[in-house]
Each structure stands twice: as structure tokens, then as C-alpha cells.
Design an enzyme around this catalytic site. Structure first.
Site, mmCIF file in Angstrom:
data_model
loop_
_atom_site.group_PDB
_atom_site.id
_atom_site.type_symbol
_atom_site.label_atom_id
_atom_site.label_comp_id
_atom_site.label_asym_id
_atom_site.label_seq_id
_atom_site.Cartn_x
_atom_site.Cartn_y
_atom_site.Cartn_z
ATOM 1 N N ASN A 12 -12.943 23.057 7.316
ATOM 2 C CA ASN A 12 -13.276 23.415 6.272
ATOM 3 C C ASN A 12 -12.551 22.449 5.422
ATOM 4 O O ASN A 12 -11.924 22.281 4.095
ATOM 5 C CB ASN A 12 -12.551 24.767 5.855
ATOM 6 C CG ASN A 12 -13.430 25.517 6.684
ATOM 7 O OD1 ASN A 12 -14.385 25.814 7.112
ATOM 8 N ND2 ASN A 12 -12.554 26.774 6.967
ATOM 9 N N ALA A 13 -12.297 21.090 5.427
ATOM 10 C CA ALA A 13 -12.327 19.620 4.560
ATOM 11 C C ALA A 13 -13.764 18.889 4.011
ATOM 12 O O ALA A 13 -12.662 17.990 2.933
ATOM 13 C CB ALA A 13 -10.770 19.114 5.306
ATOM 14 N N LYS A 15 -15.659 16.864 5.856
ATOM 15 C CA LYS A 15 -15.869 16.828 7.106
ATOM 16 C C LYS A 15 -17.748 15.477 6.670
ATOM 17 O O LYS A 15 -18.372 14.839 6.334
ATOM 18 C CB LYS A 15 -15.502 16.646 7.836
ATOM 19 C CG LYS A 15 -14.362 16.454 7.701
ATOM 20 C CD LYS A 15 -13.255 16.620 8.954
ATOM 21 C CE LYS A 15 -13.983 17.322 10.379
ATOM 22 N NZ LYS A 15 -13.699 18.953 9.944
ATOM 23 N N GLU A 88 -18.642 16.015 14.070
ATOM 24 C CA GLU A 88 -18.151 16.178 15.175
ATOM 25 C C GLU A 88 -17.215 14.884 15.970
ATOM 26 O O GLU A 88 -17.381 15.145 17.029
ATOM 27 C CB GLU A 88 -19.532 16.849 16.020
ATOM 28 C CG GLU A 88 -19.520 18.202 15.042
ATOM 29 C CD GLU A 88 -18.597 19.438 14.585
ATOM 30 O OE1 GLU A 88 -17.187 19.481 15.312
ATOM 31 O OE2 GLU A 88 -19.155 20.308 13.357
ATOM 32 N N ALA A 89 -16.786 14.294 15.958
ATOM 33 C CA ALA A 89 -16.240 12.851 16.488
ATOM 34 C C ALA A 89 -14.939 13.430 17.547
ATOM 35 O O ALA A 89 -15.126 12.526 18.405
ATOM 36 C CB ALA A 89 -15.649 11.792 15.293
ATOM 37 N N CYS A 145 -3.694 24.771 2.487
ATOM 38 C CA CYS A 145 -3.292 25.609 3.203
ATOM 39 C C CYS A 145 -3.087 27.051 2.474
ATOM 40 O O CYS A 145 -3.446 27.431 1.442
ATOM 41 C CB CYS A 145 -1.713 25.834 4.676
ATOM 42 S SG CYS A 145 -0.627 27.048 4.914
ATOM 43 N N CYS A 147 -0.484 28.509 1.252
ATOM 44 C CA CYS A 147 0.047 28.556 0.451
ATOM 45 C C CYS A 147 0.266 27.131 -0.734
ATOM 46 O O CYS A 147 1.006 27.292 -1.632
ATOM 47 C CB CYS A 147 1.335 27.740 1.424
ATOM 48 S SG CYS A 147 1.312 26.128 1.750
ATOM 49 N N HIS A 185 2.951 26.769 8.377
ATOM 50 C CA HIS A 185 2.672 28.283 8.379
ATOM 51 C C HIS A 185 2.151 28.258 10.093
ATOM 52 O O HIS A 185 1.535 29.186 11.539
ATOM 53 C CB HIS A 185 1.809 28.690 7.391
ATOM 54 C CG HIS A 185 2.435 28.897 6.245
ATOM 55 N ND1 HIS A 185 2.431 27.998 4.965
ATOM 56 C CD2 HIS A 185 3.226 29.670 6.151
ATOM 57 C CE1 HIS A 185 3.429 28.497 4.391
ATOM 58 N NE2 HIS A 185 3.978 29.995 4.540
#
Length: 195
Positions: A12-13, A15, A88-89, A145, A147, A185
Site C-alpha cells: 500500500n505504498a 508502487k 511485482e519485482a 504505520c 502510529c 509495531h
């Protein structure tokens, strides 16, 4: 000068979004790109790079036994490529990363790879390890995260939300299966460091 790039992050970054945006920028200027994605990830239609935000593009699919140098060289026989993009490397085999390095060095075409760095146990994927070793340029895509700190790890959860600490390295899934966390975490979730 052509380079081998590795854009890495947790789940979920964004990419795939970054990959599609970069490919669009080339195409907008009249330059041809070649998109590749792993046949291992079957969450969306095969032969597609798809982003969570709803954008997608057609791509050719590679598998464990695919010779990527040969595949790209064949494509170059019919068109001039400005850049190759690999989604999907993390699913690349060590030899396939070396084939991509040969594409850069011998065919002089830039290759941009996008994928996960580590699995849910905090261990490098073989393809990611080889990319970290061979890439000319490493770029971290960031997400956070719960947090607010940078997420660098991911946990796998079962259907009841119980964190898994063992199992196959590869299990296809999205938000229902994986959660990105900071290292602190992640350690709390998995019981400190896994053996």
C-alpha cells in the site's frame, strides 16, 4: 545512460501507481515503454498492472521460467523501447534480475523494477535481494504505520485477523491479508524477531 532501478516498499505504498505514472510520462512524450508483471499475483486480470486507486494498463506476464532478456530483446525487434517497467519485482528469480541487468548493460535500455523488499517474516524475497545487490539506483516508496512512523515491515493475518508468523513466503493478498507497520509495531505483532 541506462540504469537498473529498484523502487521498493511495503504493501500500500503506491508502487504500481508510481510505475503507471512514470510509464505515462514516457508515452506522453512519444516514447514506447514495455510493462511486465508477474503471473504469480493473480488478484487482477492477468496481463495488467493495476493500482488500488483505479488506474491500470496492459502488461505482458512473466513466470519463474521466463527468460526476460530474450523476451525484451524480442520486443525490441518490433519497436524502439525507451524504458522497461517491471511490477511485482519481488517475484523475480535471481537469474531473472541478472537478465534485467544484461538488458541495461547490453541493450542499453533502462529497467525500472517495483516491488516489496521483505516478506511478512522480515526476510528478503530472492528477487528483491538480487535487486538490492545489482541495481544502479535504489528508491524507497514510503507509506506509514498506524502510529504515523514510516512503515518498513508487513504482517500477514488470517481471516480472523490473527497475525501469522509461519507459512509460505508467497501468499497473494491485499488489505484483507496484509498490514504495513513500522519495525517497532511489527516486532510487537509477531513477538519480537522471528527465527
Amino acid at each position: 545512460m541506462a540504469k537498473l532501478y529498484f523502487h521498493f516498499a511495503t504493501m500500500n505504498a503506491g508502487k504500481s501507481t508510481l510505475l503507471l505514472q512514470a510509464s505515462y510520462n514516457y508515452r506522453e512524450r512519444g516514447m514506447e515503454t514495455y510493462l511486465l508483471t508477474s503471473g504469480t499475483d493473480d488478484r487482477s486480470d492477468p496481463g495488467r498492472v493495476a493500482s488500488r486507486i483505479g488506474i491500470e494498463n496492459r502488461a505482458d506476464t512473466f513466470f519463474e521460467t521466463t527468460d526476460l532478456f530474450e523476451m525484451i530483446e524480442r520486443r525490441m525487434n518490433s519497436t524502439t523501447l525507451a524504458c522497461v517497467f517491471v511490477d511485482e519485482a519481488q517475484f523475480l528469480k535471481t537469474e531473472q534480475v541478472r537478465q534485467l541487468a544484461r538488458v541495461v548493460d547490453d541493450l542499453e535500455v533502462p529497467v525500472m523494477c517495483y516491488g516489496l523488499r521483505v516478506d511478512f517474516r522480515g526476510r528478503l524475497f530472492p528477487g528483491s535481494a538480487e535487486l538490492l545487490a545489482l541495481a544502479d539506483d535504489l528508491r524507497e516508496c514510503r507509506t506509514i504505520c498506524f502510529c504515523g512512523k514510516k512503515a518498513t515491515m508487513v504482517v500477514r493475518q488470517d481471516e480472523n485477523g490473527v497475525v501469522q508468523t509461519a507459512g509460505d513466503q508467497i501468499q497473494i493478498g491485499g488489505n484483507e491479508t496484509y498490514t504495513s507497520l513500522c519495525r517497532k509495531h511489527w516486532r510487537e505483532a509477531v513477538g519480537d524477531f522471528l527465527d
